[in-house]
Write a protein that holds these residues in place. Structure first.
Motif, PDB file in Angstrom:
ATOM      1  N   GLN A 221       0.831  -1.201   0.000  1.00 39.59           N
ATOM      2  CA  GLN A 221       0.000   0.000   0.000  1.00 39.59           C
ATOM      3  C   GLN A 221       0.871   1.259   0.000  1.00 39.59           C
ATOM      4  O   GLN A 221       1.940   1.280   0.623  1.00 39.59           O
ATOM      5  CB  GLN A 221      -0.906   0.014   1.230  1.00 39.59           C
ATOM      6  CG  GLN A 221      -1.901  -1.142   1.267  1.00 39.59           C
ATOM      7  CD  GLN A 221      -2.853  -1.108   0.092  1.00 39.59           C
ATOM      8  OE1 GLN A 221      -3.379  -0.052  -0.277  1.00 39.59           O
ATOM      9  NE2 GLN A 221      -3.079  -2.272  -0.527  1.00 39.59           N
ATOM     10  N   PRO A 222       0.427   2.315  -0.687  1.00 37.32           N
ATOM     11  CA  PRO A 222       1.213   3.553  -0.710  1.00 37.32           C
ATOM     12  C   PRO A 222       1.533   4.100   0.674  1.00 37.32           C
ATOM     13  O   PRO A 222       2.599   4.690   0.872  1.00 37.32           O
ATOM     14  CB  PRO A 222       0.313   4.511  -1.498  1.00 37.32           C
ATOM     15  CG  PRO A 222      -0.458   3.622  -2.416  1.00 37.32           C
ATOM     16  CD  PRO A 222      -0.740   2.390  -1.603  1.00 37.32           C
ATOM     17  N   ASP A 223       0.634   3.890   1.652  1.00 34.02           N
ATOM     18  CA  ASP A 223       0.928   4.425   2.982  1.00 34.02           C
ATOM     19  C   ASP A 223       2.071   3.665   3.659  1.00 34.02           C
ATOM     20  O   ASP A 223       2.762   4.204   4.528  1.00 34.02           O
ATOM     21  CB  ASP A 223      -0.320   4.435   3.858  1.00 34.02           C
ATOM     22  CG  ASP A 223      -0.873   3.052   4.145  1.00 34.02           C
ATOM     23  OD1 ASP A 223      -0.686   2.141   3.323  1.00 34.02           O
ATOM     24  OD2 ASP A 223      -1.499   2.880   5.203  1.00 34.02           O
ATOM     25  N   GLU A 224       2.316   2.411   3.221  1.00 31.76           N
ATOM     26  CA  GLU A 224       3.457   1.668   3.757  1.00 31.76           C
ATOM     27  C   GLU A 224       4.765   2.225   3.206  1.00 31.76           C
ATOM     28  O   GLU A 224       5.785   2.285   3.913  1.00 31.76           O
ATOM     29  CB  GLU A 224       3.297   0.184   3.427  1.00 31.76           C
ATOM     30  CG  GLU A 224       2.134  -0.447   4.185  1.00 31.76           C
ATOM     31  CD  GLU A 224       1.750  -1.828   3.715  1.00 31.76           C
ATOM     32  OE1 GLU A 224       1.369  -2.658   4.558  1.00 31.76           O
ATOM     33  OE2 GLU A 224       1.809  -2.085   2.489  1.00 31.76           O
ATOM     34  N   PHE A 225       4.743   2.646   1.945  1.00 32.73           N
ATOM     35  CA  PHE A 225       5.900   3.340   1.381  1.00 32.73           C
ATOM     36  C   PHE A 225       6.135   4.646   2.129  1.00 32.73           C
ATOM     37  O   PHE A 225       7.264   4.961   2.522  1.00 32.73           O
ATOM     38  CB  PHE A 225       5.662   3.606  -0.111  1.00 32.73           C
ATOM     39  CG  PHE A 225       6.752   4.381  -0.790  1.00 32.73           C
ATOM     40  CD1 PHE A 225       7.817   3.735  -1.390  1.00 32.73           C
ATOM     41  CD2 PHE A 225       6.720   5.770  -0.833  1.00 32.73           C
ATOM     42  CE1 PHE A 225       8.831   4.453  -2.025  1.00 32.73           C
ATOM     43  CE2 PHE A 225       7.724   6.499  -1.464  1.00 32.73           C
ATOM     44  CZ  PHE A 225       8.780   5.836  -2.057  1.00 32.73           C
ATOM     45  N   ALA A 226       5.062   5.407   2.332  1.00 30.48           N
ATOM     46  CA  ALA A 226       5.188   6.699   3.008  1.00 30.48           C
ATOM     47  C   ALA A 226       5.711   6.538   4.427  1.00 30.48           C
ATOM     48  O   ALA A 226       6.521   7.343   4.903  1.00 30.48           O
ATOM     49  CB  ALA A 226       3.839   7.414   3.016  1.00 30.48           C
ATOM     50  N   SER A 227       5.267   5.489   5.107  1.00 25.60           N
ATOM     51  CA  SER A 227       5.742   5.230   6.468  1.00 25.60           C
ATOM     52  C   SER A 227       7.245   4.990   6.490  1.00 25.60           C
ATOM     53  O   SER A 227       7.958   5.454   7.395  1.00 25.60           O
ATOM     54  CB  SER A 227       5.005   4.024   7.048  1.00 25.60           C
ATOM     55  OG  SER A 227       5.495   3.680   8.329  1.00 25.60           O
ATOM     56  N   LEU A 228       7.739   4.267   5.486  1.00 26.87           N
ATOM     57  CA  LEU A 228       9.178   4.020   5.402  1.00 26.87           C
ATOM     58  C   LEU A 228       9.931   5.321   5.128  1.00 26.87           C
ATOM     59  O   LEU A 228      11.019   5.545   5.680  1.00 26.87           O
ATOM     60  CB  LEU A 228       9.477   2.983   4.329  1.00 26.87           C
ATOM     61  CG  LEU A 228      10.946   2.597   4.142  1.00 26.87           C
ATOM     62  CD1 LEU A 228      11.584   2.156   5.455  1.00 26.87           C
ATOM     63  CD2 LEU A 228      11.085   1.498   3.092  1.00 26.87           C
ATOM     64  N   VAL A 229       9.377   6.175   4.292  1.00 24.35           N
ATOM     65  CA  VAL A 229      10.002   7.479   4.041  1.00 24.35           C
ATOM     66  C   VAL A 229      10.175   8.248   5.355  1.00 24.35           C
ATOM     67  O   VAL A 229      11.257   8.799   5.632  1.00 24.35           O
ATOM     68  CB  VAL A 229       9.173   8.304   3.039  1.00 24.35           C
ATOM     69  CG1 VAL A 229       9.657   9.764   3.011  1.00 24.35           C
ATOM     70  CG2 VAL A 229       9.258   7.705   1.645  1.00 24.35           C
ATOM     71  N   LEU A 230       9.130   8.293   6.158  1.00 19.89           N
ATOM     72  CA  LEU A 230       9.219   9.014   7.428  1.00 19.89           C
ATOM     73  C   LEU A 230      10.303   8.417   8.322  1.00 19.89           C
ATOM     74  O   LEU A 230      11.048   9.143   8.991  1.00 19.89           O
ATOM     75  CB  LEU A 230       7.882   8.987   8.157  1.00 19.89           C
ATOM     76  CG  LEU A 230       6.687   9.663   7.490  1.00 19.89           C
ATOM     77  CD1 LEU A 230       5.513   9.735   8.459  1.00 19.89           C
ATOM     78  CD2 LEU A 230       7.026  11.057   6.976  1.00 19.89           C
ATOM     79  N   HIS A 231      10.406   7.083   8.314  1.00 18.84           N
ATOM     80  CA  HIS A 231      11.444   6.458   9.139  1.00 18.84           C
ATOM     81  C   HIS A 231      12.839   6.807   8.634  1.00 18.84           C
ATOM     82  O   HIS A 231      13.737   7.083   9.438  1.00 18.84           O
ATOM     83  CB  HIS A 231      11.273   4.946   9.161  1.00 18.84           C
ATOM     84  CG  HIS A 231      12.326   4.262   9.989  1.00 18.84           C
ATOM     85  ND1 HIS A 231      12.314   4.259  11.357  1.00 18.84           N
ATOM     86  CD2 HIS A 231      13.463   3.603   9.620  1.00 18.84           C
ATOM     87  CE1 HIS A 231      13.376   3.622  11.820  1.00 18.84           C
ATOM     88  NE2 HIS A 231      14.092   3.218  10.777  1.00 18.84           N
ATOM     89  N   VAL A 233      13.784   9.452   7.020  1.00 18.47           N
ATOM     90  CA  VAL A 233      14.081  10.848   7.377  1.00 18.47           C
ATOM     91  C   VAL A 233      14.529  10.938   8.834  1.00 18.47           C
ATOM     92  O   VAL A 233      15.471  11.650   9.169  1.00 18.47           O
ATOM     93  CB  VAL A 233      12.854  11.750   7.140  1.00 18.47           C
ATOM     94  CG1 VAL A 233      13.127  13.158   7.673  1.00 18.47           C
ATOM     95  CG2 VAL A 233      12.510  11.815   5.658  1.00 18.47           C
ATOM     96  N   GLY A 234      13.862  10.184   9.696  1.00 18.13           N
ATOM     97  CA  GLY A 234      14.143  10.301  11.121  1.00 18.13           C
ATOM     98  C   GLY A 234      15.314   9.491  11.623  1.00 18.13           C
ATOM     99  O   GLY A 234      15.730   9.672  12.772  1.00 18.13           O
ATOM    100  N   ASN A 235      15.877   8.619  10.800  1.00 13.70           N
ATOM    101  CA  ASN A 235      16.972   7.750  11.243  1.00 13.70           C
ATOM    102  C   ASN A 235      18.269   8.148  10.546  1.00 13.70           C
ATOM    103  O   ASN A 235      18.508   7.764   9.401  1.00 13.70           O
ATOM    104  CB  ASN A 235      16.635   6.289  10.936  1.00 13.70           C
ATOM    105  CG  ASN A 235      17.608   5.317  11.590  1.00 13.70           C
ATOM    106  OD1 ASN A 235      18.777   5.640  11.792  1.00 13.70           O
ATOM    107  ND2 ASN A 235      17.145   4.122  11.905  1.00 13.70           N
ATOM    108  N   PRO A 236      19.142   8.900  11.213  1.00 17.08           N
ATOM    109  CA  PRO A 236      20.340   9.437  10.549  1.00 17.08           C
ATOM    110  C   PRO A 236      21.363   8.399  10.137  1.00 17.08           C
ATOM    111  O   PRO A 236      22.248   8.690   9.323  1.00 17.08           O
ATOM    112  CB  PRO A 236      20.932  10.394  11.597  1.00 17.08           C
ATOM    113  CG  PRO A 236      20.402   9.905  12.897  1.00 17.08           C
ATOM    114  CD  PRO A 236      19.044   9.353  12.609  1.00 17.08           C
ATOM    115  N   LEU A 237      21.259   7.171  10.652  1.00 19.36           N
ATOM    116  CA  LEU A 237      22.232   6.149  10.277  1.00 19.36           C
ATOM    117  C   LEU A 237      21.885   5.478   8.951  1.00 19.36           C
ATOM    118  O   LEU A 237      22.716   4.777   8.368  1.00 19.36           O
ATOM    119  CB  LEU A 237      22.344   5.094  11.384  1.00 19.36           C
ATOM    120  CG  LEU A 237      23.612   4.232  11.377  1.00 19.36           C
ATOM    121  CD1 LEU A 237      24.857   5.096  11.498  1.00 19.36           C
ATOM    122  CD2 LEU A 237      23.564   3.195  12.492  1.00 19.36           C
TER     123      LEU A 237
END
Length: 254
Positions: A221-231, A233-237
């Motif tokens: 689902q597109p929202d699963e892709f979007a959720s990964l994008v947010l992660h 962005v938030g994970n500098p490693l």
């Protein structure tokens, strides 16, 4: 890196995974510029999420430069850039009417690979002028979209697979080069996703495709892709890597 109050750019942001990513970023507090070739769809989504629509053809460097300048005037230089613009042509190398026209192959490469490079280069240039984030010391992150076709391209996907394979190959050297400017580069390689292109297929075809996925036994689902994008962005490693989002699917030859 935090998302709230940051300027963000999403190409191909008017539909599918790009649209859901724009919604997710806006929901997390980002100021989102939606770059797309469809001004009507982009404007409607911008009104929905409180974002900003900019017409852009990523295959044209001039169009990308102008679109980013417009977004920069509105929101300032973007710290977050997500490349979702792309096309998925299907044609055999040798078909019933002879060889695939070179123009068809070049179009896929221009939009998917060169278009990604245009946005990456211009967005990263803007990011270099930003002050480092006080918590993570990073200036920005660019997230590109490849496909599992980059690894297991099917018959009829030569142009598409080659263009997405180029994005995979671009990821690490871009991340290494931009590391000195504290800019991260990450690529997501989705599998079979429920996008508008899939919606055009009969229900039984979509269900059959979803049944190929080991688990979960369905289309992504597109929202699963979007959720990964947010992660990301938030994970500098997370940097210089390609993340498969495919439910353990490995594509067969056809």
């Amino acid at each position: 890196m935090k998302i709230r109050d940051q300027a963000a750019i999403v190409t191909g942001g008017a539909s599918g995974m790009g649209a859901q990513t724009a919604r997710a970023l806006a929901g997390a507090g980002a100021m989102v510029a939606i770059l797309d070739r469809d001004p009507g769809a982009a404007s409607r989504l911008a009104a929905e999420i409180g974002g900003f629509a900019v017409v852009c053809d990523v295959a044209s460097e001039d169009s990308v430069s102008q679109a980013l300048a417009t977004a920069r005037e509105r929101h300032g230089p973007a710290r977050i850039c997500v490349n979702c613009a792309g096309i998925a042509p299907g044609k055999r190398i040798v078909g019933r009417n002879g060889p695939m026209p070179s123009a068809d192959f070049q179009r896929a490469v221009m939009v998917n690979l060169v278009g990604t490079f245009h946005v990456l280069a211009h967005a990263a240039h803007d990011m270099t002028a930003l002050e480092p984030d006080p918590e993570t010391a990073e200036r920005g992150v660019v997230i590109n979209t490849a496909s599992i076709a980059a690894f297991e391209g099917q018959i009829g996907q030569s142009a598409y697979a080659a263009s997405k394979g180029g994005i995979v190959g671009l990821t690490l050297p871009a991340a290494r080069e931009l590391a000195s400017s504290a800019i991260r580069v990450v690529t997501i390689a989705p599998g079979l996703m429920a996008t508008p292109m899939m919606d055009a297929l009969p229900v039984e075809v979509r269900e059959g495709m979803g049944a190929q996925v080991p688990f979960p036994n369905r289309l992504g689902q597109p929202d699963e892709f979007a959720s990964l994008v947010l992660h990301v962005v938030g994970n500098p490693l997370l940097n210089g890597t390609v993340i498969r989002l495919d439910g353990a699917l490995r594509m067969p030859p056809r």
